[in-house]
Scaffold this motif. Structure first.
Motif, PDB file in Angstrom:
ATOM      1  N   ARG A 223       0.759  -1.223   0.001  1.00 36.37           N
ATOM      2  CA  ARG A 223       0.078  -0.129   0.073  1.00 36.37           C
ATOM      3  C   ARG A 223       0.651   1.227   0.021  1.00 36.37           C
ATOM      4  O   ARG A 223       0.576   2.145  -0.805  1.00 36.37           O
ATOM      5  CB  ARG A 223      -0.853  -0.142   1.074  1.00 36.37           C
ATOM      6  CG  ARG A 223      -1.407   1.126   1.949  1.00 36.37           C
ATOM      7  CD  ARG A 223      -2.090   0.298   3.380  1.00 36.37           C
ATOM      8  NE  ARG A 223      -1.241  -0.517   4.081  1.00 36.37           N
ATOM      9  CZ  ARG A 223      -0.195   0.015   4.831  1.00 36.37           C
ATOM     10  NH1 ARG A 223      -0.463   1.451   5.317  1.00 36.37           N
ATOM     11  NH2 ARG A 223       0.388  -0.667   5.589  1.00 36.37           N
ATOM     12  N   ALA A 386      -8.089   2.714  -0.783  1.00 41.14           N
ATOM     13  CA  ALA A 386      -8.663   2.455   0.744  1.00 41.14           C
ATOM     14  C   ALA A 386      -9.899   2.371   0.640  1.00 41.14           C
ATOM     15  O   ALA A 386     -10.711   1.813   1.689  1.00 41.14           O
ATOM     16  CB  ALA A 386      -8.163   3.984   1.555  1.00 41.14           C
TER      17      ALA A 386
ATOM     18  N   GLY C  78       1.394  -1.352   9.281  1.00 35.83           N
ATOM     19  CA  GLY C  78      -0.121  -1.108   8.845  1.00 35.83           C
ATOM     20  C   GLY C  78      -0.671  -2.360   8.138  1.00 35.83           C
ATOM     21  O   GLY C  78      -1.897  -2.755   8.557  1.00 35.83           O
ATOM     22  N   ALA C  79       0.344  -3.044   7.366  1.00 38.77           N
ATOM     23  CA  ALA C  79      -0.264  -4.328   6.585  1.00 38.77           C
ATOM     24  C   ALA C  79      -0.704  -5.194   7.864  1.00 38.77           C
ATOM     25  O   ALA C  79      -1.587  -6.102   7.738  1.00 38.77           O
ATOM     26  CB  ALA C  79       1.029  -4.682   5.879  1.00 38.77           C
ATOM     27  N   ILE C  82      -3.916  -4.563   9.074  1.00 40.47           N
ATOM     28  CA  ILE C  82      -5.157  -4.920   8.034  1.00 40.47           C
ATOM     29  C   ILE C  82      -5.224  -6.195   8.114  1.00 40.47           C
ATOM     30  O   ILE C  82      -6.370  -6.916   8.175  1.00 40.47           O
ATOM     31  CB  ILE C  82      -4.610  -4.356   6.710  1.00 40.47           C
ATOM     32  CG1 ILE C  82      -4.512  -2.964   6.720  1.00 40.47           C
ATOM     33  CG2 ILE C  82      -5.909  -4.986   5.762  1.00 40.47           C
ATOM     34  CD1 ILE C  82      -4.379  -2.172   5.167  1.00 40.47           C
ATOM     35  N   THR C 109     -10.039  -0.390   8.115  1.00 35.69           N
ATOM     36  CA  THR C 109      -8.987  -0.497   7.410  1.00 35.69           C
ATOM     37  C   THR C 109      -8.734   0.665   6.582  1.00 35.69           C
ATOM     38  O   THR C 109      -7.597   0.785   6.053  1.00 35.69           O
ATOM     39  CB  THR C 109      -9.403  -1.994   6.446  1.00 35.69           C
ATOM     40  OG1 THR C 109     -10.900  -1.990   6.213  1.00 35.69           O
ATOM     41  CG2 THR C 109      -9.086  -3.211   7.203  1.00 35.69           C
ATOM     42  N   GLY C 110      -9.841   1.214   5.942  1.00 35.54           N
ATOM     43  CA  GLY C 110      -9.704   2.453   5.073  1.00 35.54           C
ATOM     44  C   GLY C 110      -8.812   3.580   5.868  1.00 35.54           C
ATOM     45  O   GLY C 110      -8.144   4.059   5.019  1.00 35.54           O
ATOM     46  N   ILE C 112      -6.310   2.943   7.881  1.00 35.98           N
ATOM     47  CA  ILE C 112      -4.833   2.447   7.911  1.00 35.98           C
ATOM     48  C   ILE C 112      -4.234   2.726   6.445  1.00 35.98           C
ATOM     49  O   ILE C 112      -3.197   2.976   6.159  1.00 35.98           O
ATOM     50  CB  ILE C 112      -4.825   0.998   8.456  1.00 35.98           C
ATOM     51  CG1 ILE C 112      -5.277   0.982   9.725  1.00 35.98           C
ATOM     52  CG2 ILE C 112      -3.453   0.686   8.454  1.00 35.98           C
ATOM     53  CD1 ILE C 112      -5.551  -0.563  10.212  1.00 35.98           C
ATOM     54  N   TRP C 113      -5.194   2.317   5.476  1.00 34.59           N
ATOM     55  CA  TRP C 113      -4.828   2.278   4.193  1.00 34.59           C
ATOM     56  C   TRP C 113      -4.350   3.675   3.728  1.00 34.59           C
ATOM     57  O   TRP C 113      -3.514   3.970   3.110  1.00 34.59           O
ATOM     58  CB  TRP C 113      -5.916   2.011   3.229  1.00 34.59           C
ATOM     59  CG  TRP C 113      -5.468   1.123   2.127  1.00 34.59           C
ATOM     60  CD1 TRP C 113      -4.683   1.407   1.030  1.00 34.59           C
ATOM     61  CD2 TRP C 113      -5.725  -0.413   1.978  1.00 34.59           C
ATOM     62  NE1 TRP C 113      -4.549   0.556   0.242  1.00 34.59           N
ATOM     63  CE2 TRP C 113      -4.994  -0.469   0.737  1.00 34.59           C
ATOM     64  CE3 TRP C 113      -6.280  -1.412   2.604  1.00 34.59           C
ATOM     65  CZ2 TRP C 113      -5.031  -1.912  -0.006  1.00 34.59           C
ATOM     66  CZ3 TRP C 113      -6.529  -2.504   1.954  1.00 34.59           C
ATOM     67  CH2 TRP C 113      -5.821  -2.842   0.935  1.00 34.59           C
ATOM     68  N   GLY C 114      -5.032   4.685   4.291  1.00 27.55           N
ATOM     69  CA  GLY C 114      -4.703   5.939   4.285  1.00 27.55           C
ATOM     70  C   GLY C 114      -5.176   6.781   3.029  1.00 27.55           C
ATOM     71  O   GLY C 114      -5.801   6.150   2.144  1.00 27.55           O
ATOM     72  N   VAL C 116      -7.384   8.651   2.243  1.00 27.09           N
ATOM     73  CA  VAL C 116      -8.905   9.308   2.000  1.00 27.09           C
ATOM     74  C   VAL C 116      -9.384   9.615   3.407  1.00 27.09           C
ATOM     75  O   VAL C 116      -9.161   9.040   4.314  1.00 27.09           O
ATOM     76  CB  VAL C 116      -9.924   7.867   1.607  1.00 27.09           C
ATOM     77  CG1 VAL C 116     -11.178   8.317   1.716  1.00 27.09           C
ATOM     78  CG2 VAL C 116      -9.248   7.365   0.191  1.00 27.09           C
TER      79      VAL C 116
END
Lengths: 495, 311, 155
Positions: A223, A386, C78-79, C82, C109-110, C112-114, C116
């Motif tokens: 990511r 995301a 982060g992974a 998730i 999860t969104g 952590i993904w970042g 947004v």
């Protein structure tokens, strides 16, 4: 001919036309959703169709069946989550194309080749159904054993970075296929006393896990750093050049799909996988496979949609379903008072041709919708990861749980997801594993059935010409690369 | 069972009108399987009779095991009914930890599909006697579903009653495959529902030798029953509804009456007729219970003799 | 360079371990009933296990390409978070039901993904959950797990 025109005339009835259109839209939609397949939808809608009368009902259900097989490819290409098991072969190349920014091309080619495969098989159905159906009687366990071996023989060649790894993945698939109650002995194998496992490991959770969840985990790991580059031509749909390139793949896929679909024991998933193998074998651009080959989308998509018409062959001509979905369509026909069988072709030809005509119409409808919507669907790749990947995971959970309403399937899916993730990181391909899982059960079962039929005498295979011919084709396919290399060396030495 | 014990106070409390909420119909068949379709056909008219919604719950794992467990997890108040087939009885016999036959109350029968002993057109067996004589010389190859399944029990019982050598079961994945292999000549004979082989029977590719029904079938007037031939065996594919033991008697009676009414409606009737099943399939708990009892006994004997009962 | 060694022996060892476990597992199968013709229940799985052993041995002998940083980036915190969230989805579903677990998962999860903003994530979670509920529960009438909370509210 008169009956055929009569069938077409029925289609001009606006009510029937509306039902076909409705069925097509619904079919694409449920096909694209993992967890709700065409067969589930048809089963759920079956009681509702009783009130419609036979012709609109059959046209409606037939349209769902045709369109759902195409719909499965949309999610397979966009997010690597085959919406229908038969789209798993499409995901192999289609998702790679989407990653390269060619989602529109892949989707468009899927629509075109699906429609050609579907139409081809319906034409075969019209002209050769009773004849082709007789072939089903010539295929007993020994012949299926030979055919399954043929399918497995190509495992070493598909996907992954080495033949050994491919064979290991295939062997894992074979091992997974042994889980559950053994058909010929009634013994529970690798079930650890769990009822959930006694029916074996289902394709759907394994496929969703390997493809969609594995991809999601992989995306989570990468990511940070290099973000996916989205090409501006994501929405470009295929033109004449692409079509010409795929021409051969489409015909190979259509032919294989129709034949395999017509065999009652084999369905669209097997058709697509074997279609993928053969497309690759006969392709002039072998090096593109595994990296997003448009032919690798066209071949299996043509095959799995051709299998739709193919599986209608035994359903209509023998009253024996050619797949899970046609089993329900058969039930729908019977509930409507239509008794399929050879006599149907003489006694109720109008109804029969109405079914054919509606299938042709459904194929046309989704061709146009597919080409038109390809541009729209291609924009899925513009959704921020995301939002996209967590949503894929959630859909996967529902998709694994939905068909059997079983928590065990969700667990299997998660385990398969981890396996898929590890596969990606160690250079294994999911394709051979799936081949092993799909064909493994059949290899073992048909071998055991054959031995029971032959009274434990292996030489019984010698009395089965079709099986022997298939063994010969398999052996040739395996040995040909070796032989041709030797010949080349010999020729070089002489020169 | 545990579920029933826990639920007792709740069902006592529920003295109000029954049914008071959605009735769940548990089946072991996947969506679209034969048994699932039976459930959905019954349900077309049931909501009108009971004035409540009906919902099919598919619990497919373990040949009925999971469906039985699901039923046992619900209170015994009549709001969860199970669609039972002979498969459930065999699964219970082989898994003593599951809710057993004695833990169920039969409510109403939904289908009773008789079976026929079929041979292919050019088979050397022209008459039932030919078949029995040949069976005494060698073990006949019968097509059927998996080892230890319903077909296996029926074939075993047939073989014993006819005094032939123990038949060899060639297991297949379903009725369609059995029919194809019968026509293709890979097996000697098979025990099949007429509906499954309808096209082949009409085309004359398969011939019925013996019927395993109680009396002669309307569609097969000149096919003798096994009982007439002195072979004391019957073979039916049975489906019907049961509830968990502990369900109050008045509710069982209400369910029985209501389900029979729902299955006497035109949609279910035409479903039976079109699938070639007898219109007298629908029956009350007397008939249904007795039939299940009989199969429970036969199944136990057969599984024991075949060495398929654990412990 | 941590990854610059031949990964094949390790993979082969893992494959061999799975094959060994499966092979051992075949000895715990129930006995095949007397008098059944044909192959038994254990022959085919054992054959496949032996095949896996052989392939693992071949793989161990072969020089593999070490995976580059681009093919398999290091798994960061982060992974792992998730992955953990995916695993926790099941217990969350048991407690809060699938319709409670979905929006929680999407937002968590969104985040952590970042990239947004949280507001978008929350809106998206609500919208998507509602849409899924509408499709699967209202239209297709699938029974999805409602969890303890759901049971408490009488579902």
């Amino acid at each position: 001919m008169e009956a055929f025109l009569g069938g077409l005339a029925i289609l001009l009835d606006p009510y029937v036309m509306l039902m076909v259109l409705l069925g097509t839209v619904l079919g694409i939609f449920v096909g694209a959703l993992p967890g709700i397949s065409g067969s589930t939808t048809i089963a759920l809608l079956l009681p509702m169709t009783i009130a419609m009368g036979p012709i609109p009902a059959i046209c409606f259900l037939g349209a769902i069946y045709c369109a759902a097989n195409f719909g499965g490819s949309i999610t397979a290409i966009m997010v690597n989550a085959p919406g229908d098991p038969s789209a798993s072969a499409t995901a192999l190349e289609g998702y790679k194309m989407a990653e390269k920014g060619q989602a529109g091309l892949a989707l468009g080619m899927s629509a075109v080749s699906s429609a050609i495969g579907g139409i081809f098989s319906v034409v075969v159905l019209i002209f050769a159904a009773p004849m082709l159906a007789r072939a089903a009687y010539s295929f007993g366990p020994p012949e299926y054993f030979a055919l399954a071996l043929f399918g497995l023989s190509m495992c070493a060649a598909i996907g992954g970075d080495s033949a050994i790894k491919n064979l290991i993945a295939a062997a894992f698939g074979l091992l997974l296929a042994t889980v559950g109650m053994d058909l010929t002995t009634g013994v529970e194998r690798f079930t650890f006393g769990s009822y959930e496992l006694s029916d074996g490991i289902g394709f759907v959770p394994v496929l969703i896990g390997l493809f969609a969840v594995g991809e999601m985990l992989d995306q989570a790991a990468r990511r940070v750093g290099k973000a996916k580059i989205i090409h501006l031509d994501a929405a470009r749909v295929p033109g004449w050049a692409e079509f010409k390139k795929c021409n051969r793949s489409i015909w190979i896929g259509s032919g294989i799909g129709t034949f395999i679909g017509a065999l009652p024991a084999l369905g669209a998933t097997t058709a697509a996988l074997i279609g993928y193998n053969e497309t690759r074998r006969w392709s002039k651009h072998k090096h593109e496979f595994g990296k997003g080959s448009i032919e690798g989308v066209a071949g299996p998509e043509a095959a799995n949609n051709a299998a739709v018409g193919g599986s209608m062959v035994p359903t209509l001509a023998l009253g024996i379903p050619g797949s899970a979905t046609t089993a329900i369509i058969l039930a729908a026909l019977i509930v409507q008072g239509v008794r399929p069988g050879p006599h149907l072709f003489n006694e109720q030809p109008t109804l029969l041709y109405a079914v054919f005509a509606s299938m042709l119409a459904a194929n046309m409808f989704y061709l146009f919708m597919g080409l038109y919507m390809a541009k729209l669907f291609a924009r899925i790749s513009l959704i921020p990861p995301a939002i996209l990947w967590p949503a894929v995971f959630v859909l996967s959970i529902i998709g694994a749980y939905g068909p059997n309403q079983s928590m065990g399937d969700v667990v299997i899916m998660l385990v398969a997801g981890v396996v898929g993730f590890l596969f990606r990181r160690t250079g294994f391909s999911p394709a051979p594993l799936i081949m092993g899982l799909v064909l493994g059960g059949m290899v073992e079962e048909t071998l055991k059935q054959s031995l029971i039929i032959f009274g434990d005498d292996v030489t019984g295979f010698l009395g089965r010409p079709i099986a022997l011919a298939l063994f010969a084709v398999t052996a040739t396919g395996l040995l040909w690369p070796v032989v041709s290399r030797l010949l080349r060396v010999a020729r070089a030495a002489r020169a | 069972m545990l579920g029933a014990g826990l639920a007792a106070p709740r069902s006592l409390r529920a003295q109000e009108a029954f049914p008071s909420r959605t009735i769940e119909v548990v089946t072991h068949a996947g969506v679209g399987g034969g048994t699932d379709i039976t459930a959905r056909m019954m349900m077309v008219q049931a909501p009108g009779v009971f004035k409540q919604e009906f919902l099919v719950v598919n619990r497919t794992a373990g040949s009925g095991a999971q469906a039985l467990q699901y039923l046992a997890s619900k209170p015994a108040d009549g709001h969860a009914i199970i669609l039972v087939t002979q498969t459930h009885l065999l699964t219970q016999l082989r898994n003593p930890s599951l809710p057993q036959f004695a833990d169920l109350i039969p409510v109403a029968r939904a289908t009773a599909d008789p079976q026929l002993v079929l041979v292919r057109r050019d088979s050397p067996f022209r008459t039932p006697q030919d078949l029995v004589e040949a069976g005494k010389q060698r073990s006949l190859r019968f097509g059927g579903t998996h080892v230890g399944g319903v077909d296996h029990v029926t074939i075993f019982a047939f073989g014993r009653a006819a005094g032939i050598q123990r038949p060899t079961l060639v297991p297949f994945r379903g009725g369609g495959e059995i029919v194809i292999n019968l026509v293709g000549g890979n097996i000697d004979t098979a025990v099949v529902n007429p509906g499954e082989a309808e096209a082949q029977l009409r085309a004359g590719e398969l011939r019925p030798l013996i019927s395993l029904a109680e009396g002669r079938l309307d569609a097969f007037r000149d096919v003798p029953t096994a009982k007439e031939l002195g072979i004391d065996v019957t073979g039916y594919t049975l489906r019907g509804f049961c509830v968990l033991k502990g369900t109050p008697e008045d509710r069982v009676a209400k369910l029985e009456a209501g389900l029979i009414e729902a299955m006497s409606g035109p949609i279910y009737k035409s479903y039976l007729q079109n699938t070639g099943q007898a219109p007298d399939s629908v029956a009350g708990r007397q008939v249904w219970g007795a039939q299940l009892e009989q199969f429970h006994k036969d199944g136990r004997e057969a599984l024991q003799a075949l060495g398929l009962l654990r412990g | 360079m941590r990854a610059a060694r031949n990964p094949n022996p390790a993979i082969a060892a893992a494959v061999a371990a799975v094959a060994a476990a499966a092979f051992a597992g075949t000895f715990w199968f129930d006995a095949v009933p007397e008098g059944l013709p044909g192959l038994g229940a254990v022959d085919f799985p054992r054959l496949v296990c032996v095949l896996l052993f052989g392939l693992a041995a071949l793989l161990a002998l072969k020089q593999g390409n070490p995976s580059s940083e681009e093919e398999a980036p290091r798994i960061d915190r982060g992974a792992w978070l998730i992955f953990g969230a995916c695993l926790l989805f099941l217990p969350a579903m048991e407690i809060a039901g699938i319709w409670g677990a979905i929006p929680l998962f999407l937002v968590f999860t969104g985040t952590i993904w970042g990239e947004v903003p949280l507001r978008t994530l929350v809106l998206n979670a609500i919208g998507l959950t509602a849409a899924l509920w509408l499709v699967f529960v209202r239209v297709f009438q699938l029974t999805l797990p409602s969890g303890w909370l759901g049971a408490a509210f009488g579902y």
